[in-house]
Design an enzyme around this catalytic site. Sequence first.
Site: not given
Length: 477
Positions: A19, A46-47, A136, A138, A194, A333
């Site tokens: 965050g 992280c945060y 990160h 991810e 999408d 996506k």
Amino acid sequence: MPLEEIRRFDPIGLIFTGGPGSVYEPAAPQIDPAVFSLGVPVLGICYGCQLMMQTLGGQVIPAQSDSAREYGKSPTVFDQNCSLFRGLPEESITWMSHSDYVAAVPQGFHSAAHTAVCPTAAVCDEGRSLYGVQFHPEVNHTEQGAQILHNYLYDICHASGDWTMADFRAKAVASIREKVGDGRVLLALSGGVDSSVAAALLNEAVGSRLTCVFVDHGLLRKNEGDEVEAAFSGRALRFVRIDAEGRFLARLAGVTEPEEKRRIIGEEFIRVFESVGKEIGFVDYLAQGTIYPDVIESGLGEAAVIKSHHNVGGLPDFVDFREILEPLRMLFKDEVRALGRELGLPEAFVARQPFPGPGLAIRVVGEVTREKLDILREADAIFREEISRAGLTQQCSQYFAALTNMRSVGVMGDGRSYDYAVALRSVQTSDFMTADWSRLPWELLDRVSVRIVNEVRGINRVFYDITSKPPATVEYE
Ligand code: XMP
């Protein structure tokens, strides 16, 4: 989420995400310390890692110098004895984005990774199954990120990994049916991946009670409106095309602030749909192809608003429908594409490069005018045509031209020109949360540049954008 709710949820593991805040700021999101005694593994990112450290008695402080802050790729050394990093090479690249760091770890923890400037790039307390990473895992640029998450989910949380896209499809269809009942749904169809996948999913769920409305806002690429109409008009859907160019351009006249442009376009979309809804009779639900990155970037909970995606943040307070349906809002996506294939959509649709809802308005820096849009459409068409000719469409995740707000002097024939500079952008990414610029061949760039300045009136200079995301974004506004 209060502790009791977490307990009711009965998780097999928790992940605290990153965050934008600092844990020592008064308004920073906090967590009930009892969550660490639930007996459930926790991974802080992280945060999330810093919060865990601070909550359990460690120390988090702002980096004292610029060199101690890390943004981007950092070679990181891992302790392979930590079960989070088992099977990893000793050193690999991670993606960092932090200005605070863990100065002291709480009792029971030890540092399990470091970089040249960060002695505590990961922490672990195997006894309590508590783990934290400063980087990160991810994002794609963390080379072993998927393996780290795999270790956490399968080895530490003992997940079974039985989720499939077929399950998602069945559950999504069932939940749409349950919600909509015998109501009618109006879908904003842009022709992009999408909204096309959302159309197929909704069509399966509610059949002919779905009407797809394609709003041509005048901000589309060259010939795009006709192509979308051709692709959808023959299908078993109710397809309505609306020419709203005049409306949109009138509202955008004189507007230069990017977020204001997005807000106006988002609101105008809704207004157009409302009037269509009235024309075709009562409509219960407005459906949109919002996907997860749109939700995150528009600000989820306390996360920072990076850009308000028009199909999420731009909604006016009053919307003349019973409810908004966003069946893809939990998918990334690549998952949307997988769902499209699962639903049997043609590969040409599923593999399409994304195109943003606000269209060329966010690729014309500054005020949007018909003249600028026309210039951009021609330049963009040339760039895309040459990428396609070079056989690179599948290698580049997204590629387009953007019109900068810069005009400069050039010489054409024997005369002076004072025209716009166009920027070419091509990126490689799978999730669009981070992206790297494409290393396109010089010869290709040369060909595109020569063609654009020769064939497009109003452009006398061509730039190639070599910034990755972060720190830039894919689009220009
Ligand atoms: P950014 O510029 O945020 O773009 O790095 C990431 C991806 O999102 C697309 N994008 C949008 N898509 N509505 C959309 O439907 C929007 O307002 C919007 N803004 C950006 C962008 O094209 C890229 O694929």
